[in-house]
Design a protein around this motif. Structure first.
Motif, PDB file in Angstrom:
ATOM      1  N   THR A   1       0.832  -1.206   0.000  1.00 44.66           N
ATOM      2  CA  THR A   1       0.000   0.000   0.000  1.00 44.66           C
ATOM      3  C   THR A   1       0.863   1.251   0.000  1.00 44.66           C
TER       4      THR A   1
ATOM      5  N   ALA B   1       2.151   1.814  -3.337  1.00 46.19           N
ATOM      6  CA  ALA B   1       1.110   2.346  -4.233  1.00 46.19           C
ATOM      7  C   ALA B   1       0.817   3.826  -3.963  1.00 46.19           C
TER       8      ALA B   1
ATOM      9  N   THR C   1      -7.480  -4.531  -2.920  1.00 40.45           N
ATOM     10  CA  THR C   1      -6.050  -4.550  -3.203  1.00 40.45           C
ATOM     11  C   THR C   1      -5.337  -3.426  -2.461  1.00 40.45           C
TER      12      THR C   1
ATOM     13  N   ALA D   1      -3.486  -1.246  -3.766  1.00 39.73           N
ATOM     14  CA  ALA D   1      -3.654  -0.035  -4.576  1.00 39.73           C
ATOM     15  C   ALA D   1      -4.983   0.652  -4.278  1.00 39.73           C
TER      16      ALA D   1
ATOM     17  N   ARG E   1      -5.659   4.341  -2.642  1.00 39.54           N
ATOM     18  CA  ARG E   1      -6.547   5.345  -3.244  1.00 39.54           C
ATOM     19  C   ARG E   1      -7.496   5.918  -2.206  1.00 39.54           C
TER      20      ARG E   1
END
Length: 502
Positions: free
Chosen positions: A356, A359, A391, A393, A397
């Motif tokens: 994470t 990302a 995920t 990612a 976000r």
């Protein structure tokens, strides 16, 4: 006495000292098999990835997979083993339908790696050293599917199907020395060892080590001896245990079963046993052979393996940061206490948090979401954190939307819930559910004015200097906006309005 008779765990440990031996098979991630050029790709049609060599047909000759040897050396080095200057393969002879050659090409008394150790950390921070007897190269068997029975085992089946795609896939078997001195914590030590070994294997990049897919499996050997006795008792071997929790449960069950047999005057049978996931019990398999029963002898079709010292040192220099070293660095970088770090490890969250961060999230945000909302959901659903349908990612976000002010924590939790429920990625969930923070200053100002007018007494307290009372006004605004306001901005507007009103 039946196999279901158990002594309480406490009574078992009061009378006996457990001795364990763990044998872990790791399926290597090579593109081709150990002794031929057949593909190792998962999911292919049955018996479509075979050749005369892995089927054991007359006249075929094996050739050693160099990457398999390299992977074995890396594993040995990471386990603090000595690497043999010269070793060779042996034939392990036994007859079973999924063994097309009627022998397994393995290593016996001349393994490629030997005499190592792996330190594992237990709950509370105690470090326990597990000594490694050897790590040796071998090949996997084919796969038998027993059809028509209730249990999926051969007993009661009407017929069996054989798939030789797996026959010849490279394996490394890692065998511990007898694990003594763990006492009541023996099952915990077993679980911690396999967990640490799995992380090490993954870090080396030699296997994905996915236990649920059979890429890593553990045989749990266990015996009991009365306290004060040097001689080991008769052992049982619970085969092919394929999860960390099951390793711990198998060891615990066998301690209780052995103790029940011994205290009643019975005799332990040296046998293999099957582990039952549904209730954590084990059941008898077959009488366990001794090494001489396999009639080992040197493999005549393969030359010895003699890795040069230069090659070994080159591989040692290229080893990645190992998990134990990585954990210490991460704990320092993230500023975590021992308890906090242990919580992250227990949750299986460290790789998820790192991914994470990679990302785009900061460490604090990544840890907050995985160890908070997502850990709660994994506990509720009874699945591992990594198995959640979100995920790293997507988590990054969500963190980015919070950081830019588009979401507050309450809305972010709803977005995560939407992603987990299959509503799409975070931006799609925000759009579908209308979850963005109210950023219209006019609408926000109106909500603040309404809250002040409806709570005049509280507003007076704030005007009088009791700023803590502003919390009630903030709560009223959040209720009006269905939690979609930025609480920090709401507080600023409340204080500005009340100051202007004098």
């Amino acid at each position: 006495m039946t196999v279901t008779d158990l002594l309480s765990y406490e009574d078992a440990l009061e009378a006996f000292d457990p001795v364990m031996g763990l044998e872990v098979h790791v399926e290597l991630g090579t593109r081709t098999k150990m002794f031929c050029g057949c593909s190792t790709t998962l999911g292919a049609e049955p018996n479509s990835q075979t050749c005369p060599t892995c089927l054991g047909l007359p006249g075929s000759l094996p050739v050693v997979n160099e990457i398999g040897v390299e992977s074995a050396i890396k594993i040995g080095l990471a386990l603090n083993c000595e690497i043999a200057e010269w070793c060779r393969f042996a034939r392990k002879n036994y007859f079973y339908p999924d063994m097309p050659k009627n022998f397994q090409t393995s290593q016996y008394d001349e393994p490629i790696a030997f005499n190592g150790y792996l330190d594992v950390q237990l709950e509370g921070g105690e470090v326990f050293r597990v000594e490694i007897e050897r790590a040796h190269m071998e090949e996997d068997t084919g796969k038998s599917t027993h059809v028509g029975g209730a249990t999926g085992r051969i007993h009661g089946a009407s017929h069996s199907l054989l798939d030789y795609n797996r026959a010849g896939i490279p394996l490394i078997e890692i065998v511990t020395k007898p694990i003594v001195g763990a006492g009541a914590r023996a099952p915990e030590v077993a679980k911690a060892y396999v967990a640490e070994l799995r992380e090490l294997i993954k870090a080396l990049g030699v296997s994905e080590a996915r236990m649920e897919m059979g890429q890593m499996r553990c045989d749990v050997n266990l015996s009991l001896r009365p306290h004060g006795r040097e001689k080991f008792g008769t052992r049982s071997e619970t085969k092919n245990v394929n999860s960390l929790r099951s390793v711990e449960r198998a060891a615990r069950y066998e301690i209780q079963r052995h103790a029940a047999v011994l205290t009643s005057g019975g005799t332990i049978v040296q046998e293999t046993r099957h582990f039952h996931e549904e209730d954590g019990s084990t059941a008898a398999g077959r009488i366990k052979e001794e090494a001489e029963d396999y009639r080992y002898f040197p493999e005549p079709d393969l030359v010895p393996v003699a890795p040069s010292r230069e090659w070994v040192e080159e591989l040692r220099a290229g080893l990645p940061e190992l998990p134990s070293v990585q954990r210490k660095r991460i704990q320092a970088d993230w500023g975590l206490s021992d308890h906090e770090m242990q919580s992250v490890l227990n949750a299986g969250a460290i790789e998820l948090i790192l991914a994470t961060i990679a990302a785009g999230a900061d460490a604090a945000s990544a840890r907050k979401w995985w160890m908070g909302e997502l850990a709660r959901r994994s506990n509720e659903d009874g699945i591992e954190l990594a198995a959640l349908p979100i995920t790293p990612a997507q988590v990054a976000r969500v963190a980015a939307l919070v950081a830019e002010g588009s979401l507050n924590d309450k809305l972010a939790r709803q977005v995560i819930e939407g992603v987990l429920d299959g509503d799409g990625d975070p931006d799609t969930v925000v759009e579908k559910r209308g979850l963005k923070v109210v950023s219209d200053e006019g609408a926000l100002g109106s909500a603040v004015d309404e809250a002040i007018a409806a709570n005049a007494a509280i507003a007076d307290k704030v005007r009088g200097g009791n700023l803590a009372a502003a919390g009630a006004l903030i709560g009223a605004v959040m209720k009006t906006t269905r939690g979609q306001a930025d609480a920090k901005r709401v507080r600023e507007l409340i204080l500005e309005r009340l100051a202007a009103q004098g």
